[in-house]
Write a protein that holds these residues in place. Structure first.
Motif, short mmCIF file in Angstrom:
data_model
loop_
_atom_site.label_atom_id
_atom_site.label_comp_id
_atom_site.label_asym_id
_atom_site.label_seq_id
_atom_site.Cartn_x
_atom_site.Cartn_y
_atom_site.Cartn_z
N GLY A 195 -3.12 4.41 -6.16
CA GLY A 195 -3.99 4.29 -5.00
C GLY A 195 -5.29 3.62 -5.39
O GLY A 195 -5.79 3.83 -6.49
N THR A 196 -5.85 2.83 -4.47
CA THR A 196 -7.09 2.11 -4.80
C THR A 196 -8.27 2.55 -3.94
O THR A 196 -9.31 1.91 -3.96
N ALA A 197 -8.13 3.67 -3.23
CA ALA A 197 -9.24 4.21 -2.45
C ALA A 197 -9.16 5.73 -2.46
O ALA A 197 -9.09 6.39 -1.42
N HIS A 198 -9.13 6.31 -3.67
CA HIS A 198 -9.01 7.76 -3.82
C HIS A 198 -10.15 8.47 -3.08
O HIS A 198 -11.31 8.10 -3.19
N ARG A 199 -9.78 9.47 -2.28
CA ARG A 199 -10.72 10.23 -1.45
C ARG A 199 -11.53 9.35 -0.52
O ARG A 199 -12.68 9.64 -0.19
N GLY A 200 -10.93 8.19 -0.15
CA GLY A 200 -11.59 7.28 0.78
C GLY A 200 -12.61 6.37 0.14
O GLY A 200 -13.28 5.61 0.83
N VAL A 201 -12.75 6.42 -1.20
CA VAL A 201 -13.75 5.59 -1.90
C VAL A 201 -13.05 4.33 -2.43
O VAL A 201 -12.20 4.40 -3.32
N GLU A 240 0.55 15.12 -8.33
CA GLU A 240 -0.68 15.68 -7.76
C GLU A 240 -0.73 15.35 -6.27
O GLU A 240 0.05 14.51 -5.80
N LEU A 241 -1.61 15.99 -5.56
CA LEU A 241 -1.71 15.76 -4.12
C LEU A 241 -2.29 14.38 -3.84
O LEU A 241 -3.27 13.97 -4.45
N TYR A 242 -1.68 13.69 -2.91
CA TYR A 242 -2.09 12.34 -2.54
C TYR A 242 -3.30 12.42 -1.62
O TYR A 242 -3.30 13.14 -0.62
N ASP A 243 -4.37 11.68 -1.94
CA ASP A 243 -5.59 11.62 -1.14
C ASP A 243 -6.17 10.22 -1.32
O ASP A 243 -6.93 9.96 -2.24
N ASN A 244 -5.77 9.30 -0.44
CA ASN A 244 -6.12 7.91 -0.62
C ASN A 244 -6.32 7.25 0.73
O ASN A 244 -5.47 7.37 1.61
N TYR A 245 -7.44 6.54 0.89
CA TYR A 245 -7.68 5.72 2.08
C TYR A 245 -7.50 6.53 3.37
O TYR A 245 -6.81 6.12 4.29
#
Length: 187
Positions: free
Chosen positions: A81-87, A126-131
């Motif tokens: 992912g290239t935007a972990h936690r929306g960053v 791990e839990l996915y959290d992206n974008y």
């Protein structure tokens, strides 16, 4: 450093790709191996898999040289992912192992065009959290639909739409979608 969940995922994936194939090749259980590359919203996927065709007696809707049958697919994947936690720019690395029964409609000689679909079980490291997409469980269903073509020299090239979701077992469950190109070699 890797979390315990990530270490377990990496260990299981490595075990799947090393110990199982040696036994399965000797026993004649593996019919093909595949490599997939996929892309989604701010996430990429690479996956390797091993497939075993279903028993030849398991055929349905046979007519005009075509039939419905299937195969088992065991895979190990890596998501980036290239935007972990929306960053934007913050990377997330996830290992995924999966098992999927797949239905395929194609020619009796296993050449030419086919369509397929499958629904399987997957375990994320791990839990996915992206974008702004989040998955609240490590267990995910993975379903796909695809088309492809098998050449005379045993290569199978396909396109798939893949969706991962926990079927709202726990929220948030925004799901993750991939467009995938697949290359598979039939032994």
């Amino acid at each position: 450093m890797f979390s315990l969940q990530k270490k377990i995922g990496i260990f299981l994936g490595a075990t799947l790709l090393t110990a199982s194939p040696a036994f399965a090749f000797d026993a004649g259980l593996i019919d093909s191996a595949s490599f997939d590359y996929g892309t989604g919203a701010k996430v990429r996927l690479v996956r390797v898999g091993l497939q075993s065709d279903w028993d030849p007696r398991w055929r349905w809707l046979a007519s005009n040289g075509r039939h419905l049958s299937g195969y088992w697919d065991v895979s190990a994947a890596y998501w980036r992912g290239t935007a972990h936690r929306g960053v934007r720019g913050d990377r997330q690395h996830i290992g995924v192992i999966g098992f999927t029964p797949v239905l395929r409609y194609g020619r009796e000689d296993k050449l030419g065009w086919y369509v397929e679909g499958g629904i399987g079980a997957n375990l994320l490291s791990e839990l996915y959290d992206n974008y702004d997409n989040k998955l609240s469980t490590a267990f995910q269903f993975g379903d796909h639909v695809g088309i492809g073509y098998i050449t005379q020299n045993k290569w199978d090239i396909g396109l798939k739409f893949q969706h991962y979701s926990n079927a709202s077992i726990k929220r948030p469950n925004s799901g993750v979608n991939f467009a995938i190109i697949s290359a598979r070699y039939n032994f």
